[in-house]
Write a protein that holds these residues in place. Structure first.
Motif, PDB file in Angstrom:
ATOM      1  N   HIS A  45      78.960  93.919  34.852  1.00 49.18           N
ATOM      2  CA  HIS A  45      78.683  94.293  36.242  1.00 49.18           C
ATOM      3  C   HIS A  45      77.328  93.797  36.721  1.00 49.18           C
ATOM      4  CE1 HIS A  45      77.360  96.905  39.576  1.00 49.18           C
ATOM      5  NE2 HIS A  45      78.634  96.885  39.924  1.00 49.18           N
ATOM      6  N   ASP A  46      76.291  94.031  35.930  1.00 47.89           N
ATOM      7  CA  ASP A  46      74.936  93.652  36.358  1.00 47.89           C
ATOM      8  C   ASP A  46      74.809  92.145  36.556  1.00 47.89           C
ATOM      9  OD1 ASP A  46      74.204  96.284  36.302  1.00 47.89           O
ATOM     10  OD2 ASP A  46      73.250  96.191  34.325  1.00 47.89           O
ATOM     11  N   ALA A  47      75.432  91.365  35.663  1.00 49.78           N
ATOM     12  CA  ALA A  47      75.345  89.908  35.774  1.00 49.78           C
ATOM     13  C   ALA A  47      76.039  89.404  37.025  1.00 49.78           C
ATOM     14  CB  ALA A  47      75.955  89.253  34.538  1.00 49.78           C
ATOM     15  N   VAL A  48      77.251  89.894  37.282  1.00 50.23           N
ATOM     16  CA  VAL A  48      78.002  89.452  38.466  1.00 50.23           C
ATOM     17  C   VAL A  48      77.306  89.901  39.745  1.00 50.23           C
ATOM     18  CG1 VAL A  48      80.212  89.617  39.673  1.00 50.23           C
ATOM     19  CG2 VAL A  48      80.172  89.404  37.194  1.00 50.23           C
ATOM     20  N   TYR A  49      76.800  91.131  39.747  1.00 51.17           N
ATOM     21  CA  TYR A  49      76.119  91.626  40.949  1.00 51.17           C
ATOM     22  C   TYR A  49      74.830  90.860  41.207  1.00 51.17           C
ATOM     23  CZ  TYR A  49      74.072  94.825  44.333  1.00 51.17           C
ATOM     24  OH  TYR A  49      73.502  95.351  45.467  1.00 51.17           O
ATOM     25  N   ASP A  81      63.804  87.153  33.703  1.00 53.20           N
ATOM     26  CA  ASP A  81      64.713  87.845  32.788  1.00 53.20           C
ATOM     27  C   ASP A  81      65.907  88.326  33.598  1.00 53.20           C
ATOM     28  OD1 ASP A  81      63.059  87.470  30.618  1.00 53.20           O
ATOM     29  OD2 ASP A  81      61.915  89.308  31.024  1.00 53.20           O
ATOM     30  N   LEU A  82      67.000  87.577  33.503  1.00 54.37           N
ATOM     31  CA  LEU A  82      68.178  87.892  34.283  1.00 54.37           C
ATOM     32  C   LEU A  82      68.984  89.000  33.616  1.00 54.37           C
ATOM     33  CD1 LEU A  82      69.149  84.229  35.170  1.00 54.37           C
ATOM     34  CD2 LEU A  82      68.093  85.906  36.682  1.00 54.37           C
ATOM     35  N   ALA A  83      70.023  89.437  34.299  1.00 54.47           N
ATOM     36  CA  ALA A  83      70.853  90.510  33.776  1.00 54.47           C
ATOM     37  C   ALA A  83      71.569  90.069  32.500  1.00 54.47           C
ATOM     38  CB  ALA A  83      71.879  90.923  34.837  1.00 54.47           C
ATOM     39  N   PRO A  84      71.902  91.024  31.611  1.00 54.70           N
ATOM     40  CA  PRO A  84      72.659  90.656  30.400  1.00 54.70           C
ATOM     41  C   PRO A  84      73.968  89.969  30.756  1.00 54.70           C
ATOM     42  CG  PRO A  84      71.829  92.911  30.261  1.00 54.70           C
ATOM     43  CD  PRO A  84      71.556  92.452  31.658  1.00 54.70           C
ATOM     44  N   HIS A  85      74.314  88.953  29.979  1.00 57.63           N
ATOM     45  CA  HIS A  85      75.552  88.182  30.156  1.00 57.63           C
ATOM     46  C   HIS A  85      75.535  87.333  31.418  1.00 57.63           C
ATOM     47  CE1 HIS A  85      76.790  90.673  26.904  1.00 57.63           C
ATOM     48  NE2 HIS A  85      76.995  91.747  27.639  1.00 57.63           N
TER      49      HIS A  85
END
Length: 357
Positions: free
Chosen positions: A192-196, A256-260
């Motif tokens: 979710h965090d990566a896509v958002y 530092d981007l979101a995980p995945h």
């Protein structure tokens, strides 16, 4: 204007007094920005998959700094010593065209989702981008050289180019909205965090492109070439360009981007785009050693035939047992694939291996 020897003998009026100072001021700002961007990108070159995009964007501030340096070297002796260099003015002309072309190509790459939605562009996307860049460069050269009808061609090129940019941004936003909906329905919270994060980046970029399109329309409508208030028009134009690129650079900076975030296909494919599920498999060092010699290799599809459907492919991404937490991990998947992250329980990533990058 000047001849090639650098002597003009024509004194410019006082309306150009502030022009050298403005160019020197903006040169300092763009030069510091270019050096900071380059150093920051180099320092974070191993922190994320989309670092290639930051290196591509580096060409924009460097080209702008070169243009401003040549502009200052032209205007300062031209105003103060009445010695205007023809070759320096030609350098300003060429670097100005190259700067606008580099900025335009960067906008196209981002709109296609380069290093955000996919690792690299498809062959058709690369060809389309190269063709639009060449046409944009040629029409811009003709327009600045005051070739008849090239103003109309440039406006037509702007219309087509911005249509392509906004079209691809809308497509990517639609795909990301569908992925977010899929995540909520299927309860796949790990993605979710990566896509958002990708969705918010494209939304901000879309707003920036709307400002760029408006600014280009205003510039094309303002056909005033008089020397009066030239420095004011120069100040407004340079400030607008600086603010726009600072904003875009802030959106796509190394961070530092979101995980995945780096879980993305090598190239975009036609059809429905789904979020690849991520699983964690835990094993001891002995089992891992035997598994590493298995026919499944790192990052290689298990499908024996390249002609089989990508829906049946499984990518195997393996974290070596000896790897440290700070090491760089392979983290990429294709559309409609399952992605396994295999980690040794004796390493420090045992507690939650798929959350580490």
């Amino acid at each position: 204007m000047a001849n090639s020897s650098g002597t003009s003998g024509v004194r410019l009026d006082d309306s150009f007094r502030a022009v050298p100072t403005l160019y020197l001021t903006f040169l300092s700002i763009w030069f510091v920005s270019a050096c900071s961007w380059t150093a920051y990108t180099f320092r974070n070159r191993h922190s994320q998959q989309c670092n290639k995009l930051q290196w591509t964007l580096t060409s924009v501030p460097l080209m702008k700094a070169l243009q401003l340096m040549l502009s200052f070297l032209f205007w300062y002796p031209c105003y103060n010593f009445q010695a205007c260099s023809l070759w320096m003015s030609f350098g300003v002309y060429v670097t100005g065209v190259l700067f606008q072309t580099a900025a335009f190509v960067s906008f196209l790459l981002i709109s296609h989702g380069y290093c955000i939605m996919c690792e690299r562009l498809s062959l058709n996307e690369r060809r389309t981008t190269a063709a639009l860049a060449c046409v944009f460069y040629l029409t811009l050269v003709g327009h600045k050289a005051s070739v008849p009808y090239f103003t109309v061609l440039l406006l037509l090129n702007y219309f087509i180019s911005f249509y392509v940019i906004f079209h691809h941004i809308s497509q990517n936003l639609l795909v990301l909205r569908e992925q977010l909906s899929f995540i909520e329905n299927e309860d796949v919270h790990t993605m979710h965090d990566a896509v958002y994060k990708k969705y918010t980046m494209f939304k901000k970029f879309q707003g920036a492109m709307q400002i760029v399109a408006t600014a280009e329309i205003v510039i094309c409508m303002n056909m005033d070439t008089s020397s009066e208030n030239y420095w004011i028009r120069l100040l407004i134009r340079e400030w607008v360009q600086l603010c726009i690129f600072l904003y875009i650079g802030w959106i796509f900076r190394s961070q530092d981007l979101a995980p995945h975030f780096s879980v993305m296909p090598a190239t975009k494919c036609e059809g429905e785009t789904l979020v690849p599920p991520i699983y964690s498999i835990e094993m001891d060092a002995a089992t891992f050693k035997e598994f590493s010699s298995h026919e499944w290799h790192i990052g290689v599809p298990t499908s024996n035939s390249h002609y089989e459907s990508s829906k049946d492919e499984v990518l195997v991404i393996i974290q070596h047992p000896c790897a440290q937490r700070s090491s760089r991990k392979l983290d990429f998947c294709s559309h409609n694939t399952e992605c396994f992250v295999v980690s040794d329980p004796h390493t420090d990533s045992y507690s939650n291996p798929v959350e580490q990058h």
